[in-house]
Design an enzyme around this catalytic site. Structure first.
Site, PDB file in Angstrom:
ATOM      1  N   PHE A   1       0.817  -1.215   0.000  1.00 48.76           N
ATOM      2  CA  PHE A   1       0.000   0.000   0.000  1.00 48.76           C
ATOM      3  C   PHE A   1       0.858   1.276   0.000  1.00 48.76           C
ATOM      4  O   PHE A   1       1.820   1.388   0.771  1.00 48.76           O
ATOM      5  CB  PHE A   1      -0.912  -0.026   1.232  1.00 48.76           C
TER       6      PHE A   1
ATOM      7  N   ASN B   1      -3.474   2.745  10.149  1.00 50.18           N
ATOM      8  CA  ASN B   1      -4.267   3.123   8.988  1.00 50.18           C
ATOM      9  C   ASN B   1      -4.716   1.805   8.371  1.00 50.18           C
ATOM     10  O   ASN B   1      -4.138   1.318   7.413  1.00 50.18           O
ATOM     11  CB  ASN B   1      -3.397   3.928   8.009  1.00 50.18           C
ATOM     12  N   PRO B   2      -5.763   1.201   8.963  1.00 47.23           N
ATOM     13  CA  PRO B   2      -6.170  -0.146   8.532  1.00 47.23           C
ATOM     14  C   PRO B   2      -7.005  -0.072   7.258  1.00 47.23           C
ATOM     15  O   PRO B   2      -7.436   1.014   6.870  1.00 47.23           O
ATOM     16  CB  PRO B   2      -7.043  -0.612   9.697  1.00 47.23           C
TER      17      PRO B   2
END
Lengths: 380, 329
Positions: free
Chosen positions: B136, B232-233
């Site tokens: 990510f 920051n899931p």
């Protein structure tokens, strides 16, 4: 500007040492028509009266240390007196040689004394500044020249070993520059760059010009000290922060390179934009630094307007819109309108190395002399 | 199953776009366009030639942010992280090797690879992080999440923090970089994420204070408790997944984004972890979807056994409620 009177008396002494009078070593520095001895006397008194913690006393210390060293040398000269009248020629010759050395030393010390007597600007110890370069009159040609001046300053910053970050860079298609903003940090950054603020004029045949006519264009440079948090305290409620990511879902939903930030200071309606960095938070930090500097400048202008009874626009004209320098490419000449004499070799000057530094030194020296004269006027 | 479907669907769409921008075809057109702008030079040589040529190619191929894409590729070739460099060195001639690398990168961008993966790095706050697919890519909003934690850590005594779903390690590393006395444990279920976090930590000389664990949130087992948990899931609602950009859907690990039906699947797991591993008065900072703060507040009021209290939500640069602050009671 300085006249050193005893220079001639040293020549006399070299010819005939017996003409030597002790009083010829009294300080005899002059500025215009004013003797500085009185001023120095006053400083000595001020120094002796002030207590040790005094800030003023710290300021005067360098002057006092030169004066002390000077006294020391005079003492040595005094002690030579007897040897100079010695009947033995070889001893006398040695003493004369020694005396010559001391005279040189006094000359050196007096030069040094001139330097330390020059008053420092309060803001000279500011080490963080915002440097703005904007194109002015002259369209594309002005923008091309703005870019060259910007490069010159980058060279100068490197020459001085300072640090800089580009906080804004608005370029044009053909390699010109509309506006750029640099955050500069380094010892004496403000002291040096403050002389660059103003309008710079360029005279040459632009590369875009077909008929070979000489154009005159201008660019302007603005130098602001970066204020501390205490000098300019920004309240979150007074700020509106805008980004181009505003439309859409944001967060994990979007992947873009757009990190531009625009900050509006609501009470003054001053807006600053920054988009040079890949990190949005760094762009915000840069924008905040520039906003602070901008507000600080406005505050200073207001103060000046008040104290000098000027309108704000007049202050602006006086300090920013003054034509300070002309770059004539055809004649390979740089003329700074504040000092006498021209600088040649444009190519080397535009690299921002020693020639620019020398010119800035000259400006600094002259400005300080003028301020010293103002001070002396007060002591007349 | 769903993810494979999404991926296939986007891939065909992009292939169609890529065909539109068939390289040799575009090359001919762009070169002739280039010839007219650079005064007869048919071969691109300088930084500026490449900027113009590829801006046009990317535009023709409908690549998102065409100018920024080529400018970032050129800046990376010039070893700079600022686009301004490209304009300052526009007249510089590029070597054959540089040309080859640029074209290699541009081809990747034509296939919709995110620019951060193409150049292999991006900035996060004060750091430059190595980035590669499918880990990510940190978003700018998360820089503010770090800011919130930073202010909290400065106001009290925090020695050790935990970061579930660490991805490239951005959050932990940004905090460790600014706070020399701090230690952190970061975990992610993806081995590729863990490897990248460790690599970034070692590049930034921060590995001494960072422990990386590869495990799913639910299986987390730790020796000690923490003063702060930050994450920051994945929080994108499943129904929104189809609307994501092609760049994201094709190249990023969708498990790092997909938060399930209501987007709270992983958030719920993290709340459980906070109950077990947060010291008393310790805090949990999360980045979430704007629809989440209210849901999370209700969830916590409804489950007092968790021992967590919803403190407040915080807004991002755009005034959207993007972060939640939770305290352990």
């Amino acid at each position: 500007m300085f006249v050193i009177k005893y220079a001639s008396s040293i020549m006399c002494r070299a010819q005939n040492v017996r003409l030597l009078r002790p009083c010829s070593y009294a300080i005899d520095l002059k500025i215009g028509d004013y003797s500085m001895s009185k001023y120095i006397e006053k400083l000595v008194k001020e120094y002796e009266c002030g207590d040790t913690q005094n800030v003023r006393k710290q300021e005067l210390k360098p002057i006092m240390s030169v004066l002390d060293r000077r006294k020391e040398v005079i003492k040595n000269i005094e002690s030579l007196k007897e040897l100079l009248s010695d009947p033995d020629e070889s001893i006398k010759k040695l003493a004369e040689e020694e005396q010559f050395g001391y005279d040189q030393k006094i000359l050196e010390l007096d030069e040094h004394l001139k330097e330390v007597l020059l008053p420092a600007d309060n803001e000279d110890n500011v080490n963080a500044i915002v440097l703005d370069v904007s194109s002015g009159v002259g369209g594309q040609e002005a923008m091309l020249f703005a870019n060259e001046v910007f490069e010159m300053y980058k060279g100068y910053i490197e020459f001085k070993g300072w640090q800089c970050e580009i906080a804004e860079f608005m370029n044009t298609d053909i390699g010109g520059l509309r506006h750029a903003s640099l955050l500069v940090e380094g010892e004496n950054a403000y002291k040096c760059f403050k002389y660059e603020a103003g309008v710079h004029r360029v005279q040459r045949i632009p590369s875009t010009e077909k008929s070979g006519r000489i154009h005159t264009s201008t660019i302007s440079v603005n130098v602001l000290p970066q204020p501390t948090d205490i000098q300019i305290d920004l309240q979150a409620k007074d700020l509106r922060i805008e980004t181009k990511r505003a439309s859409g879902a944001g967060g994990q939903h979007v992947n873009t390179t757009d990190s531009a930030v625009r900050i509006v200071h609501i009470p003054t309606n001053v807006a600053i934009e920054c988009q040079t960095d890949r990190s949005q938070i760094k762009n915000r930090q840069f924008a905040m630094q520039r906003l602070r500097a901008k507000l600080y400048e406005m505050q200073l202008e207001e103060q000046l307007a008040k104290t000098q009874g000027l309108r704000k626009s007049q202050v602006r004209t006086k300090f920013r819109n003054e034509k300070i320098r002309t770059y004539n490419f055809g004649q390979d000449r740089i003329t700074d309108h504040r000092v006498a004499g021209n600088v040649h070799n444009m190519k080397v000057f535009m690299l921002g190395g020693a020639p620019l530094d020398d010119l800035i030194d000259k400006l600094d020296h002259q400005t300080k002399l003028e301020r010293l004269r103002e001070l002396l006027d007060g002591h007349k | 199953m769903f993810r494979t479907l999404v991926r296939r669907c986007v891939q065909t769409q992009c292939k169609r776009l890529s065909k539109l921008s068939d390289l040799s075809h575009v090359e001919r057109r762009s070169l002739s366009a280039n010839a007219s702008t650079t005064g007869g030079n048919s071969k691109p040589e300088t930084v500026e030639d490449m900027l113009k040529l590829w801006f046009k190619r990317f535009s023709d191929a409908q690549v998102y942010e065409p100018l920024e894409s080529i400018a970032n590729i050129l800046a990376s070739t010039l070893n700079s992280n600022k686009i301004a460099t490209v304009y300052q060195e526009r007249d510089r001639k590029l070597s054959t090797v540089e040309m080859k690398n640029i074209i290699e990168m541009c081809k990747k961008r034509l296939q919709r690879m995110p620019i951060q993966y193409v150049i292999g790095q991006w900035d996060f706050r004060e750091l430059t992080l190595k980035l590669r697919p499918p880990v990510f890519i940190p978003r700018p909003e998360t820089e503010i999440l770090v800011e919130l934690a930073l202010n909290d850590i400065k106001s009290r005594d925090v020695t050790c923090i935990l970061e579930p779903c660490c991805g490239s390690g951005a959050i932990s590393l940004a905090l460790l970089n600014l706070l020399p006395g701090l230690k952190a444990v970061a975990c992610d279920k993806s081995s590729k994420a863990c490897e990248l976090t460790e690599e970034n930590a070692s590049d930034l000389k921060l590995s001494g204070r960072l422990e990386v664990q590869q495990c799913a949130i639910g299986d987390i087992e730790l020796k000690n408790k923490f003063d702060l948990i930050i994450s920051n899931p994945p929080y994108v609602l499943s129904k929104d997944m189809m609307d994501l950009q092609a760049e994201i859907l094709l190249f990023e690990d969708l498990e790092a984004l997909d938060g399930g039906l209501d987007g709270l699947d992983v958030v719920r797991d993290i709340l459980g972890v906070a109950t077990t591993y947060l010291n008393r008065s310790g805090k949990l900072f999360l980045e979430v979807d704007p629809s989440h703060p209210e849901l999370i507040a209700n969830l916590l009021t409804g489950s007092p056994s968790l021992g967590l209290k919803f403190e407040r939500s915080h807004k991002d640069f755009n005034g959207v409620a993007r972060f939640v602050e939770i305290i352990k009671t």
